[in-house]
Every structure is written in C-alpha cells, then in structure tokens.
Design an enzyme around this catalytic site. Structure first.
Site, mmCIF file in Angstrom:
data_model
loop_
_atom_site.group_PDB
_atom_site.id
_atom_site.type_symbol
_atom_site.label_atom_id
_atom_site.label_comp_id
_atom_site.label_asym_id
_atom_site.label_seq_id
_atom_site.Cartn_x
_atom_site.Cartn_y
_atom_site.Cartn_z
ATOM 1 N N GLU A 491 0.801 -1.225 0.000
ATOM 2 C CA GLU A 491 0.000 0.000 0.000
ATOM 3 C C GLU A 491 0.836 1.278 0.000
ATOM 4 O O GLU A 491 0.297 2.364 0.247
ATOM 5 C CB GLU A 491 -0.983 -0.013 1.191
ATOM 6 C CG GLU A 491 -1.983 -1.155 1.083
ATOM 7 C CD GLU A 491 -2.852 -1.319 2.317
ATOM 8 O OE1 GLU A 491 -2.545 -0.695 3.356
ATOM 9 O OE2 GLU A 491 -3.826 -2.090 2.257
ATOM 10 N N GLU A 557 -6.549 -6.971 -2.015
ATOM 11 C CA GLU A 557 -7.060 -7.365 -0.695
ATOM 12 C C GLU A 557 -8.572 -7.210 -0.668
ATOM 13 O O GLU A 557 -9.088 -6.096 -0.732
ATOM 14 C CB GLU A 557 -6.448 -6.506 0.418
ATOM 15 C CG GLU A 557 -4.960 -6.689 0.622
ATOM 16 C CD GLU A 557 -4.429 -5.869 1.793
ATOM 17 O OE1 GLU A 557 -5.247 -5.369 2.604
ATOM 18 O OE2 GLU A 557 -3.206 -5.702 1.894
#
Length: 889
Positions: A491, A557
């Site tokens: 991320e 995710e």
C-alpha cells in the site's frame, strides 16, 4: 513427515511443531549438511566471557539451555518452559515485551559443537547463515570470523572456515545475536508505534489488527545454518531464465523454448584455476571453458540452449506443473567436480499487459491470460518455526481452494526457498512484496505512531542495507517458476531513492523477466471506473455485494470473516472463555469475551442469528461455518461472474494465520480446515455452475483454455422435507476463459422459498451424464431467515469408509430416497482411541450436502502414525449428530 497432532493440549502441539523443526534435515546438494540440532543458548546477562573464549570446546556450556535453531529466542524459551505458549488464551500478556525490558533481555549467545575434519588440499569448507535477526558476531574455535557486525534480518552470510577448523575435527561455533536496533513500542497500532520499520526486517512483530505483538521481535538464528564443502571453485547464485515464445496450450507438441543459464564462480585459492562450467538438462550437456583469477569472483554466462518440445509449467487449474532437473557443475582441470547445484526448472514465461476493458493489468503465462484467484499470506508461523512439511501442507491447502496465486504480504518477509518449492509443486504463482507497509511507512496520518509521516516516509534508516538485502534475496529465489511478481511494498512505495534503484537498476540486472509493481494497489496494477485504486471490502458482507457491486478490477485485498469450528476454538481458548458473541441488532454492537477480542475476533453481525440465536459457543461456531462457506463461495463466484469484464483477478485478505487469530483464515494455525476453504474450493472451480442470489441468474464460469460444449445444465429445487422440483434442464456451451449467463430462476425460487426457504441445486453433466459441476445453495425465506433449516428432520445418511492405500481413505455417503437432504456434513479423520483429529489432512471435498437418492465419495489424504491403529472417520452435520465410522480394508 508431519506427525499426528493430539490436540487436547495446546502445549503438546507446540512441542510437536518444534520437533518438526528439529527433524527437518534436507539438502539438494551432497556437499552440504545442516546444523539444526544440539545447539545451546544463554542470555548475555549471564555470560561474562568473550566469543573467543566461548567458542573454544574447553569452555563449558553445561548450564546453558537447549536452543531451537533455526528459531528465535522466544522459541527456545517456550520450548524450555521459561515462557508460556503465547498462542493460548492470553498467555502472551505474561511474556515480557522487549520495549519494556530493553534489548539486552533478548540478546543471546548460541553455541554449537560439530564434527568437521580439515579437508584435503584444495578443498574449501564454508559456514553459511541463511538468516539471523537482527545483527550478530560469529566465532569459531577461538577466532572471530567477521570484521564488522553482520547486520540485517535478510542478509545471507557465508564464511570460508577452512583455515579455522580444529585439527582434531571437534569444532565449536559461537554466535551472539542482537535484537532489532529499533524494537518499537507495541502500543496497539498497526506495527505498534511504527518504529519497527526503521529496521530492514519484519514489521508485524510489533502487533497488527490480526496479531498480538511478538515479544522478542523474532530475535534469533531464524533460518538454516549449513556447512558446505567444495573444491577450489564455488558456484554462487546461479540464474536460470526460460523463454517460451508464442501462445501455448498445455497439451500437444510444443515449439522450442530457450534456456539461459549464468552463475557466479568464486575461486577461493591464491592460484589461477581453469575448468569447465556445465549443466545437464533433459539428457543434454551445455558447457563453457573458464579460467578464474586467484581470489576472485566472476560471472559466467553459458550459451543459450534450445529445448525441443518442452514440457511446460502452468499455474494450478490450467495445466501440469512440469519440472526439469538441471545439474550445474564446475569441473576442474583434473576432471573432479569442484561444486555442483541441482535446480528444478519450470519452463514457462510470464508477461503482463494492460486490459483496456477492465482497466487493470492482466497476467499471461506462456502467452495465455490467467484469471488470478489469489490469497494473501503473512508467514507460516509468527515465531518462525518453519518446516518443509508445514510449507507443503499450507500451499497444498491453497491448491485445494482452487486458487492460483499467493501474495506474500510486505509486513513479513521474502519467503523461504522451501515455500517456493511447494508453490512450484502445486502451481501457485507468487506475488512477492518487499518490506514496507502504508501503516508503518507513512502513508496515513496516525496518532499511534511515534514519528511524523515525513520521517516515516524515509524508513528504513539504512537504505544501503535495504538495497543490499533485496539484491541478496532476489538472487536466492529468482529461479523458482512460481515467482511471478515483485512488489515494492504494501500500500505504499519504498522511499524514492530505493524505488528508483529497484525499478531502474536492481531488477533489470538481476531478475528482468518478472513483473515489478511499485506498490500493492498501484494504479499501474488496477484502476476503477472513477480512477484511483484501493482494497476491500473487508469483513462480513451481504452476498449481493460480491455479485453486483464493482470492486477494484485487480484487487490485492478483499475478504470476509473466518472463525473456525468449535474443535479448533478449544485448542487455544480456555474453557471459561468459550462464550458465544452476542449481537444486538438494535445497536449494531457485539458483546465479545475478552479472550476472543484478544485473538482479534471480528463480528458476524446478524448473519449467525438468521440460523437461529446460538445457544452456546459450539452452536455459534457450527453456524459460523455456514456463513463462512456462503461468504467465500459468493466472493469468488461474484468475481468470476465478471471475469475479463470487470476483473482480471482478485486476492483474498487473507487465507491463513501465523498465530491463533480468529479472522481471515481458511484453516487454523494447527492446519485444521474450516468451511471457508471448501466454500472457496467450490466457488473457484475451473468449470463452475453458479447462481446469483439477487437476480436468480444461472451461469457457467469456464476458467480454462478450452471451450466446453454439449453439456446439460440442470436446475432443480428441494424443499426442507426433501421433495424435488425440476425447474429446467437445457444443453449449453461456454467458450474458453469466459462466463456465460443463461436464464433467471428467481421467480421459481422466490415462490418456493417464501415460507421456509429452499435448496437450489445446479448441475452440469457431460454427454455421458458424468457430473462436471454441482452447486447446492440454501435459500432463506422471504424475511431473510433460514427458518426451514431449523425444522429439518434428521438425515438418513449411510456412511462407509475404506482404505485405498496407506494414508488414503475413501468415504462413501449414501442418502436414501424420499428423505431430507443430509445437509452440510463435516468429515474428519480421527485417532481411533482419542477421537481427536489427525492433522493435517486433505479432503477432496468437505462440508458436504447429499441429496435424496444421491451417492457421494470423498477421498481423504493424511500422514499415518507409525505403529498406530487404523484411524476412524468422524462425520457430523446440520441434521445429523456426530458418529464415528471404522475404516475397512
């Protein structure tokens, strides 16, 4: 071999897992052996002598405690009962945290006596460390081997110890291991206060939303230590590249592939050495004459080899995982092999391209696009107790889920070679994050963090060490065909200078054939219709979300709940804490036992109550399996229903836990699968008939390279009593790599399910009536309640079991005519005496429903226990009490 786990005591399981570490003695080279037993350790506070003294065999270590190597300080302390098992209850709170004790508390000496004679003239002996956390000094027979402190969790270290070996062959190795420089405050934030990321190491050890802090921050000799013998020349970090041009299919004759091999050669002597670098592959030899300067290391590239009619390696579900044995040797002028390495080569080529329709990257293997069905992986064990057998079992579970990719999350590590060997075997592509996370490394404003975003954005402190570690780890794993993608971080990108070096220098030089992604949700990987990218949703979802709400087109995710069954919960929750969570629909809040909260439980909201308010924890856990199955079947069906239209793939957060957490897992820490696994197994099948519960659309997903023709699609219903109603049956075709919609049966289902719900059964049959796919849905009544399930009569299921061979059982389930469905039956292979499950075990299917008049067979693979009596099979279901079945011959 994985031994029988008798699971009535968590402490016993921990001991067995530790034994597995000590039992693992494998090497692909005949010239190497592992130092994995007989170690001793002691805290620095108790040792006054220096390493030069400790590393003499005359120095007594009799008072030291046995050490687990590979392992961590905490691993050894737990094994010696100095600390409680941190996986049970709230025991972890009893273990002193390094942030409060100071680093010296977990700074330890390790010592190992071993036999190694001085080699013949010209031969060399090397001491190799594959991973130590975080820094260390090494001593052998009174000599310090390193001039400067060895630093970094992810740096392999090799020492030529030839001149330091004892004349009598009895040697003493002593290693002092220091914890990470920045241990971090485990204050409850993601990665604690974030300063754990100042190191080049693991971030989860300061705690996360799915794990409690690891108190020693994984300090120790955590990976393998080996002794290696070579001649004057050593082969270092060979590199094998396979090129497979064109668009291929798994079957039939193949056009040639190109094999490119190179390696570093190290001449450890003061003389020039001439010889031949060669490899053997598929019965052919490729070689080159080489002369090496004294005390030098040189890279040598062999001529490209054209492999005729290659047997290709494919991801799971698309074709076989063929592997070639490649034996790489350096043969000296006297015709003696100085060194050799054996490499398993998967011939395949990976490419990626931008899919304009989905607005995301797609992955191609051997020219064919692969719809990614993945799972996020943290690490096998939070205390770094790794074994080949455990790796194999965990990756096999992912294969059994019908997944084809595992993403290794960036807050952990670059996985070990044994993990990649299992992924090669089972056809799992690997999306490998590098070290870093948005949480610790500054993406978000976070009051739990000690330092501001600008400072955290520069983590780790030592960029040179980071880059050196990346180079080392890339060289370690780049030959595995399963490795598909490198990712700069979770991320968030690494700091700009690191990113630039990775993208522009390191990866082009060391591993240029794989996809490098800047960070896990990069817009170069995926963009949604409004621009930008992200992850989620997470947690419990109405099934309609997975089918009808468009997520990011290659989502790294997305996930849901994952509480395991009651047998699993009893392994780590004390009896007094086995209280079911209570959900209050009026407030939307859940009252949860503190041990459940400590193990990171996330709520099922009102989804459990739809099956009737749980009476106790066992009832709750059983009903949770129905929700688990439905959630993960719908997740993968929903994404597959928009394959190549909305999506090029998705990756579930997450499929396993390295600790006894109560979220995001298809099997528990003890390798016991739950219904999440089998919901995925069903929903991810390569050829799959399915039903959208919101609009009643029946469709078929064909996630293979071949069209499927002349199949009979059958749609029917069963009421709660077992009465069958045929809705329709029709011949259907579906093209390769596509999902096709056929008809809606919503009106039929709504009418039948109005009062008590119903079962929807979809089947695909081949021309000879062989079942190709079956899917059984349980549909609620018009208020969304599963009222009919609570009225079901007992099942009349006949069950028999026979041994097909040692370690393999076939169970036959036979339901009578004009009786209810035998609904949602859990099978387990168990010890005949204790009735406890044998783990791990692998089931061709589980949580099985059997229709009236139907016969189903389930095959179970397990590792038998030597000299133990034949096991039994346990079965229990929604409408059938548990019973035990003897296994016949």
């Amino acid at each position: 071999m994985i031994k029988l786990f008798t699971l009535n005591k968590v402490a016993l399981i921990s001991i067995l897992l530790l034994n597995l570490v000590l039992m693992t003695v494998t090497s692909k080279a005949q010239n190497s052996y592992e130092l994995n037993s007989g170690w001793k350790c002691a805290p620095i506070a108790q040792i006054k002598e220096q390493g030069t003294a400790i590393s003499n065999t005359s120095y007594s270590t009799a008072a030291w405690m046995p050490a687990t190597v590979p392992g961590t300080v905490l691993t050894s302390m737990v094994a010696n009962k100095q600390m409680p098992d941190p996986f049970y209850g709230m025991n972890n709170e009893q273990i002193p945290d390094i942030y409060k004790t100071g680093r010296d508390y977990y700074t330890y000496w390790f010592a190992k006596d071993f036999k190694q004679a001085i080699p013949a003239k010209g031969s060399q002996i090397y001491l190799n460390f594959r991973g130590v956390n975080y820094s260390f000094d090494v001593f052998l027979n009174g000599n310090k081997l390193n001039a400067q402190l060895n630093k970094g969790m992810f740096m392999r270290r090799s020492f030529n110890i030839t001149k330091w070996l004892a004349a009598n062959g009895s040697n003493r190795l002593a290693v002092i291991v220091y914890p990470p420089d920045a241990v971090g405050n485990a204050n409850g934030g993601q990665g604690g206060d974030g300063t754990i990321a100042k190191n080049v190491g693991i971030q989860y050890t300061a705690g996360w939303d799915w794990i409690q802090p690891v108190r020693d921050r994984n300090t120790g000799i955590w990976d393998k230590v080996t002794i290696q013998t070579t001649g004057s020349v050593k082969i270092k970090d060979p590199h094998v590249i396979t090129l497979v041009p064109g668009i291929r299919k798994p079957e039939g004759a193949q056009q040639p592939a190109i094999i490119k091999v190179s390696t570093e050669l190290e001449n450890a002597t003061a003389l020039r050495v001439s010889g031949t670098l060669q490899y053997l592959l598929d019965g052919k030899k490729v070689f080159k004459k080489v002369t090496l300067k004294p005390n030098s290391t040189q890279e040598v590239k062999l001529d490209d080899y054209t492999l005729a009619n290659p047997k290709l390696w494919w991801p799971n579900g698309y074709g076989p995982q063929n592997l070639y044995d490649l034996k790489l040797q350096f043969v000296a002028a006297d015709a003696k092999v100085s060194d050799q390495q054996e490499i398993l080569v998967g011939v395949r080529q990976l490419t990626t391209e931008w899919n304009a329709r989905t607005e995301s990257r797609q992955v191609n293997i051997n020219g064919q696009r692969i719809f990614i069905k993945g799972g996020n992986w943290i690490i096998s064990d939070e205390m770094l107790r790794f074994t080949d057998a455990r790796y194999d079992a965990e990756v096999r579970f992912h294969r059994d889920m019908n997944l084809n990719l595992i993403r290794v999350w960036g807050g952990a590590l670059i996985e070990r070679p044994e993990f990649y060997e299992a992924c090669d075997k089972y056809g799992m592509l690997v999306f490998q994050d590098m070290w870093g996370s948005g949480d610790c490394n500054g993406r978000w404003l976070d009051p739990m963090k000690r330092e501001d975003q600008w400072t955290r954005r520069k983590y780790p402190d030592d960029h040179d060490l980071y880059l050196a570690s990346i180079k080392d780890q890339v060289k370690m794993i780049r030959n595995y065909p399963s490795l598909a993608m490198w990712c700069g971080g979770n991320e968030i990108t690494p700091p700009e200078d690191i990113l630039k070096a990775l993208r522009d220098t390191i990866m082009p030089a060391l591993d240029s054939t794989r996809w490098f992604i800047e960070y896990s949700n990069s817009e170069n990987m995926s963009r949604n219709v409004n621009g930008g990218n992200g992850d989620g949703p997470y947690g419990i979802q109405p099934l309609s979300v997975f089918w009808n709400e468009r997520a990011f087109p290659f989502n790294s995710e997305v996930g849901s709940v994952g509480v395991s069954d009651y047998t699993s919960l009893k392994r780590f929750i004390p009896k007094g804490n086995l209280a079911a969570p209570v959900y209050d629909a009026a407030t939307g809040k859940t009252k949860t036992d503190p041990v459940w909260e400590y193990h990171k439980y996330i709520g099922y909201d009102g989804f459990i109550d739809k099956y009737g308010k749980p009476k106790d924890a066992e009832d709750f856990a059983n009903k949770a399996q129905l929700v688990n199955y439905d959630q993960y079947r719908a997740l993968m069906e929903g994404f597959s229903s928009h394959m190549w239209d909305w999506y090029t793939g998705t990756i579930i957060w997450k499929t396993q836990n390295p600790w006894t957490a109560m979220r995001g897992q298809m099997y528990d820490y003890y390798l016991d699968p739950n219904a999440c696994l089998y919901g995925l197994h069903n929903g991810s099948a390569p050829l799959h008939v399915m039903y959208n519960p919101t609009d009643g659309m029946v469709m078929v997903a064909n996630n293979t390279f071949r069209p499927k023709t002349n199949m009979m699609l059958v749609a029917k219903m069963y009421d709660i009593a077992g009465k069958e109603t045929l809705i329709t049956q029709v011949f259907v075709d579906v093209t390769a790599a596509s999902t096709k919609r056929y008809l809606s049966i919503k009106k039929n289902i709504d009418a039948a399910a109005k009062d008590d719900g119903a079962f929807v059964v979809l089947e695909l049959l081949a021309e000879d009536k062989t079942p190709l796919s079956q899917n059984i849905y349980w549909v609620p009544n018009e208020t969304g309640e599963y009222s009919g399930l609570q009225k079901m009569d007992n099942a009349q299921l006949a069950v028999s079991a026979k041994a097909l061979k040692t370690g393999k059982i076939e169970v036959t389930l036979t339901n009578g005519n004009k009786v209810p469905l035998a609904f949602f039956n859990r099978l387990s292979v168990v010890d005949a005496g204790t009735k406890e499950r044998l783990l791990p075990a692998f089931y061709s299917d589980n949580y099985v429903s059997v229709l009236p008049g139907e016969v189903k067979k389930v095959v179970i693979d397990y590792t038998p226990v030597k000299n133990a009596p034949a096991p039994m099979v346990s079965i229990s279901g929604w409408n059938m009490a548990e019973k035990f079945i003897a296994v016949g011959n």
